[in-house]
Design an enzyme around this catalytic site. Structure first.
Site, short mmCIF file in Angstrom:
data_model
loop_
_atom_site.label_atom_id
_atom_site.label_comp_id
_atom_site.label_asym_id
_atom_site.label_seq_id
_atom_site.Cartn_x
_atom_site.Cartn_y
_atom_site.Cartn_z
N TYR A 149 -13.03 -22.20 22.24
CA TYR A 149 -13.11 -23.28 22.70
C TYR A 149 -14.88 -23.28 23.64
O TYR A 149 -15.45 -24.69 23.88
CB TYR A 149 -12.66 -23.66 23.70
CG TYR A 149 -11.29 -24.81 22.99
CD1 TYR A 149 -10.13 -23.46 22.67
CD2 TYR A 149 -11.48 -25.66 22.47
CE1 TYR A 149 -9.28 -23.93 21.71
CE2 TYR A 149 -10.03 -26.67 21.62
CZ TYR A 149 -9.10 -24.81 21.37
OH TYR A 149 -7.91 -24.97 20.96
N LYS A 157 -2.57 -11.90 22.94
CA LYS A 157 -2.69 -10.91 21.07
C LYS A 157 -3.31 -9.93 22.01
O LYS A 157 -4.81 -8.98 21.21
CB LYS A 157 -3.48 -11.59 19.74
CG LYS A 157 -3.70 -11.30 18.66
CD LYS A 157 -1.74 -11.02 17.97
CE LYS A 157 -1.68 -10.50 17.22
NZ LYS A 157 -0.14 -10.37 16.66
#
Ligand code: NAD
Length: 365
Positions: free
Chosen positions: A125, A192
């Site tokens: 973002y 992740k």
């Protein structure tokens, strides 16, 4: 009693309806709140030449607290997200989203009580993007080839994913502070790190460092984001406070909302060191905007969070009790909830649901 002034940004789409409903319910709760209305969104462009006028940011800074309706972000235009810009301008580094079962709302489980803490300032973002074919994209592709970082197809658009030690430390510390303050017992970090070693790997490393520094009374574990999603769908009761980088937190919030009855009931807040802006998880829902069909519960529960924040705890709890009573009664539920509960009964309009809440508040001791 002097009224506390709160900035109200009604937003657009269903925001106009859910904001009006929220104001009615806060009024009926007896909270001493005065509204200062400030504009933001696509429609503000016409009057102010910008979707986020300085006067709106100033209003939030003046009052310290705001509640906002959703704002549409047109896809694939030069118009950047007002939501992201507002969070950046006010240093709102935390996105807080409690996920709580609401009996009668059609959730898949009745024992969900978890809090999503989403990092709000960086990750994908950050808005650092290179258009496919642009000079910057071509330079970056060449740089990656020359340094052996990896081959990128020449017709790629590129978005950059920065994750810093500073922002990760801030958000994980917030998650632990929140857990301690609210009597919660575990923080789970989601990432992740097995694939993105220098962004998610950093997030996990810093989260572990913060966990080491914190009181042992709050447990810590971590999950890889895909496994987390599966685990949450199978048994959400195993999670307590869950801390995410920005993008995974955004996706997991909607997923978690779906487990307890949908976006119509999921509240939230954007919090910084000085200011706080409360808002529902959902967007402007253009498919139902202007039809008196929206479920205002999410914005009303966001208002209850706002009232807690400004010390109006009694009014906040009255609102939550009224919401539970109207859902338990089941007569005036909006179309999204009728669908979630597979009910064939007539759906209440947004205005009817709001009137039922006002009545529940009036009848309360
Ligand atoms: P959305 O949340 O607006 O809608 C998704 C689906 O959920 C739609 O079918 C909608 O009708 C339904 N829904 C959402 N809220 C509801 C409510 N309160 N009551 C009943 N049904 C509801 O997501 P979207 O369609 O992906 O996004 C629409 C716009 O909103 C986009 O421009 C997006 O960028 C913007 N958005 C803004 C915010 C924000 O202002 N904080 C957050 C998310 C999305």
């Amino acid at each position: 009693m002097a009224k506390r002034t709160v900035t109200l940004i009604p937003g657009d789409g269903i925001g106009l309806e859910t904001s009006a409903a929220m104001q009615r319910v806060v009024e009926a709760s007896g909270a001493a709140i005065a509204w200062e209305v400030a504009e933001a969104g696509a429609h503000t462009m016409e009057n102010c030449g910008t979707p986020l006028p300085d006067s709106t940011i100033e209003a939030v800074k003046r009052n310290g607290v705001a509640i906002k309706g959703p704002i549409t972000t047109p896809v694939g235009t030069g118009f950047r997200s007002v939501n992201v810009a507002l969070r950046r301008a006010l240093g709102l580094y935390v996105c807080l989203r409690p996920v709580l079962s609401l009996p009668g709302a059609g959730g898949r489980y009745d024992d969900v009580d978890m809090v999503i803490v989403r990092e709000n300032s960086e990750d994908l973002y950050a808005g650092i993007e290179f258009e496919e074919g642009s000079q910057a994209a071509r330079d970056l592709i060449r740089f990656c080839e020359e340094t052996g970082a990896g081959a990128i197809r020449p017709d790629s658009g590129i978005s950059v994913k920065p994750i810093s030690v500073t922002a990760t430390r801030d958000i994980v510390e917030y998650a632990f502070d929140y857990a301690a303050k609210h009597g919660r017992t575990k923080v789970t970090a989601v990432h992740k790190a097995n694939i993105m070693k220098h962004s998610d790997g950093l997030f996990l490393r810093v989260a572990r460092e913060v966990a080491e520094e914190r009181a042992a009374s709050i447990g810590f574990d971590d999950r890889i984001v895909d496994a987390f999603c599966m685990n949450m769908v199978v048994d959400p009761s195993q999670f307590d406070v869950v801390v995410f980088p920005n993008l995974y937190g955004d996706i997991a919030s909607d997923l978690a909302a779906g487990l307890v009855g949908g976006l119509g009931i999921a509240p939230g807040a954007n919090i910084g060191k000085r200011y706080a802006v409360f808002e529902a998880v959902h967007g402007s829902a253009p498919d139902i905007a202007g039809q008196d069909k929206a479920n205002p519960t999410a914005q009303i529960l966001s208002a209850a969070m706002m009232l807690d924040h400004v010390g109006e705890r009694v009014a906040a709890e009255r609102i939550r009790r009224a919401v539970r009573a109207v859902y338990a009664d089941g007569k005036y539920l909006t179309a999204d909830i009728r669908k979630a509960t597979r009910s064939s009964e007539r759906a209440a309009r947004c205005s009817e649901f709001t009137a039922a809440l006002e009545e529940a508040l009036e009848q309360m001791d």
